[in-house]
Design an enzyme around this catalytic site. Structure first.
Site, PDB file in Angstrom:
ATOM      1  N   LEU A   1       1.088  -1.416   0.088  1.00 33.76           N
ATOM      2  CA  LEU A   1      -0.143   0.117  -0.040  1.00 33.76           C
ATOM      3  C   LEU A   1       1.228   1.203  -0.135  1.00 33.76           C
ATOM      4  CD1 LEU A   1      -3.285   0.848   0.126  1.00 33.76           C
ATOM      5  CD2 LEU A   1      -2.877   1.083   2.421  1.00 33.76           C
ATOM      6  N   ASP A   2       0.539   1.964  -0.911  1.00 40.10           N
ATOM      7  CA  ASP A   2       0.720   3.498  -0.455  1.00 40.10           C
ATOM      8  C   ASP A   2       2.803   3.052  -1.384  1.00 40.10           C
ATOM      9  OD1 ASP A   2      -0.788   4.381  -1.172  1.00 40.10           O
ATOM     10  OD2 ASP A   2      -0.979   5.297   1.473  1.00 40.10           O
ATOM     11  N   GLU A   3       3.232   1.890  -1.729  1.00 37.84           N
ATOM     12  CA  GLU A   3       4.611   1.772  -1.850  1.00 37.84           C
ATOM     13  C   GLU A   3       5.109   1.832  -3.088  1.00 37.84           C
ATOM     14  OE1 GLU A   3       7.262   2.025  -0.199  1.00 37.84           O
ATOM     15  OE2 GLU A   3       6.446   1.973   2.300  1.00 37.84           O
TER      16      GLU A   3
END
Lengths: 285, 285, 285, 285
Positions: B228-230
């Protein structure tokens, strides 16, 4: 004969209540002052009220303080009264990177940064000549182990006392400050971190930024607390980069942002424009 | 009679070796083409070579591919050949926030964004009229539990097949995408995150930004991965804020950065300007 | 024994024709070179083609030039071949403002600006110590009338010859250069103007900016021509200001933009990234 | 029962004299008000004092005005009292470019722009549907000669009267406003100019910007006066461009800056944050 005008800077912090502005401005009028700059802020987060004034007045400092005393007492204010433009006694700590120190010293000499620097303290000797060019005393003490680190921090404490230091600036000083010293210098210890916090805390932020492939890199000036890279932020800047930049190039590009961000934070602090509201800062630009 | 000129866009990715540019440009010359735009990058991190060309040519697509085939084979290239300006078939997922969808649709109609949007899919119904104004079909399916979430994702998969979708855009779609769908759409699923990543990952980034007292807020367009969000960052922008801004005001201020950042990322992707280099992106602007 | 690698930078300018990239890359391959950086641009305004390459090669300069000669002749190219990172012999002219000179010298010493400065020439003496700190020779000649101005410019001409100067930088040199000297140094004379050109040409740009009430002030690095403040622009930056700033404060704020803009322009020029396309510049960043 | 709180916005302009803040804050206290936002500025250029307050009070408008009346009279103030957040009655003039109108209408509907738009008036019909989508009445009158231009301007005057218009916005309205209408709408007529004024006044600014080779393009929102593109500047933004951009691409790139700059200026005006100080504006952000 007309008395010379004084130019005062005042900051007030207290619980937010009605009537504060009227009370303060009444004291200013009573002492023959004229407000030349005024900013205020009511924090919804903490319920605190913050105010910064610049006042031209013919009153003496004593007369002015006497006029303000009842207001300060009535609202239980934390307050400061100072002369606009008085140079702040500032201790600068550095390691080997020159760019932040160079910018501080250049701006100070150019008359654009109201600080007076009685000493630059370093854990290396390499910036001695730069300090010397600006006629600023320089001392170096190696920091290699716990004992030498403690000795260095003791020298900081002594220098703060000796020179009645009001602000300590970590101008790319690459050692972690002990919790004890953080506590002792709380609210008057400013660091420049070479990333856009809270991204890339800790060591080697440009290497982290390269690995993560960010499109903007930045710098953050903040108060130092014992919680590493978590202290209240004073100023931040970023600059655009792209995929072609190596970590080494990011370091070079980021230096501009570091020096301008730190110098800006020091300038605002020296002008009494930085107030603490819990973990956040109020900046009265 | 002169044949009409074709305008091709080409991307090549392969191991970095000498002679690639000469080999590629030789194939271009052999097919009567003229290079109008050219960018290349050798990644020190991965040892990969990346190239993007625009070529005007009178050759047919078949002739052009035939000329390039030996080069592609020799260097074991991953490559793409497309027509400059061909609209990319794009599926847009939204929830209730209108600003990103509005910007995508407005830019698309204004001829500034080379995408063709056969469908907007939402877990709410509130943006139906906006899509309708731009004559774009709109469907909504509520996502309230695991079953309805699975149904929504199946509708995404079906829509991708049905419309031969080349890019899926999460234009403030406020549901986490399952690892399976991330995997299936790898490299063609773009999200806008409303913070300056890697700061403030996860939920409520503006609330986090307010609490931390940052002086710049931002937005990040990135490829979605199951982490997530990486995922790899495509574009980022920031805007200055100060202590007076409430979390709600940060939300409003940040919307401009979100929509322009996402639209920019989609535009670059649609123009074949975004290539993946491990966890980083190459952007051939 | 393996020969050491050379790292060359090449620029080519010629009429835009098909096959140039293939011809150039063929010569690179023939001399055993590998292209590490490549940028090109076809100007729709002038019909000219511009190219910049960086090439790693084991060939000697003579061998490399011999490989390129037929290509250069065939396309009637203006071209340059140099070693990547070779310091450019640069003459700096200043008056009394220190910030641009300070930034150039600091960056040069820090290894971030590939120039070698054999002389700083001024119409005042006040920056002698600054140059001295960086071990750069400094001369001052007063300019007070036509005769002394002519003598100053003659000294420039002599210094250019004497030190084989490749670039002359006006780092806030506050005298108008004669048309004859502009002509003589055409394409290698860079000035920093303290406004966002074409706004506020001529004298006192910050005073003009204050009077006009602009919300951004800036700086422009440009080639000098005999048409005052009209030469080709190399780089520009701006910074936000507001109504509270006095003209004197604008001067201080603008200095950061001036020095970073000039240093950036000098860096690009020294790296052979600046090419002229009529009245415009091509910047191969 | 507690009376509902009113939230007032007040602006005062008068000659700069001691005691104003105290007098104003006294009137606020007397009417049971609490200052929630306060900004002031003393203009060294004109000797005028400017103040903007937001006040929460249980007093009625009449009571509040009565409390302020003696202060206003004593200092001979120009002043305004309004309700925070009251939508400003705004007439928008457009031609064919949709981006500024789209942004104004989108922001207005999203609750981020406190205006109420009873009419969009155009010299073309092409934006009728866009206005219609936002349920805003739209009229078009062709402007082809002096007579039709006069008729258009008469329609503006009539609409201003009819709808009690407080602000007229030229959202890329591509006709020059007559001096008579400029005069009639002085201080409430805002234009967006598609350049970074004072650079590139007049027609085709992006074409001029391309020819001049600037590295940043911008937009300027300003009050309209009969002196073309010379009225007081309210807001400006710029964006970086490079040599590869055609004039047509500059137009597309610049649109973002135009719409955000105009929307920002309209927002500040609608919030009573824009005051005139001669040819300059005070912006109380």
């Amino acid at each position: 004969m007309a008395l010379p005008h004084n130019h005062w800077v005042l900051t007030f912090v207290c619980a937010d209540l009605p009537g504060i502005v009227h009370a303060v401005s009444g004291a200013v009028v009573a002492s023959g002052g004229n407000i030349t700059e005024s900013q205020q802020f009511s924090s919804a987060d903490t319920g605190r009220f913050f105010m910064r004034l610049q006042v031209e007045s013919e009153a003496s400092r004593g007369e002015f303080e006497a006029a303000l005393a009842p207001v300060v007492e009535r609202y239980d204010m934390t307050w400061r009264l100072d002369v606009v433009g008085r140079p702040l006694r500032t201790l600068v700590l550095v390691s080997t990177a020159a760019h932040c120190l160079n910018d501080l010293l250049f701006r100070q000499r150019a008359g654009q940064l109201p600080v007076q620097i009685p000493l630059v303290l370093s854990n290396h000797g390499s910036l001695r000549d730069l300090a010397g060019f600006y006629d600023v005393p320089f001392e170096s003490l190696p920091v290699t182990d716990a004992a030498s680190k403690a000795a260095f921090e003791q020298r900081v404490i002594d220098a703060v006392d000796e020179h009645d230091i009001e602000l300590v600036v970590l101008a790319r000083y690459m050692q972690i400050i002990s919790p004890e010293l953080c506590e002792r210098l709380a609210g008057r210890l400013i660091n420049i971190h070479h990333s856009f916090l809270p991204g890339f805390k800790g060591a080697n932020p440009y290497k982290q930024a390269h690995a993560r492939g960010v499109k903007l890199i930045g710098a953050t000036a903040h108060f130092v607390t014992s919680d590493l890279d978590e202290g209240p932020i004073i100023e931040q800047n970023v600059v655009r980069v792209d995929h072609t930049r190596t970590p080494a190039e990011l370091v070079a590009i980021g230096q501009d942002e570091e020096s301008r961000t730190l110098t800006q934070a020091v300038k605002w602090f020296a002008e009494d424009r930085v107030l603490l509201d819990g973990a956040r800062t109020i900046i009265f630009r």
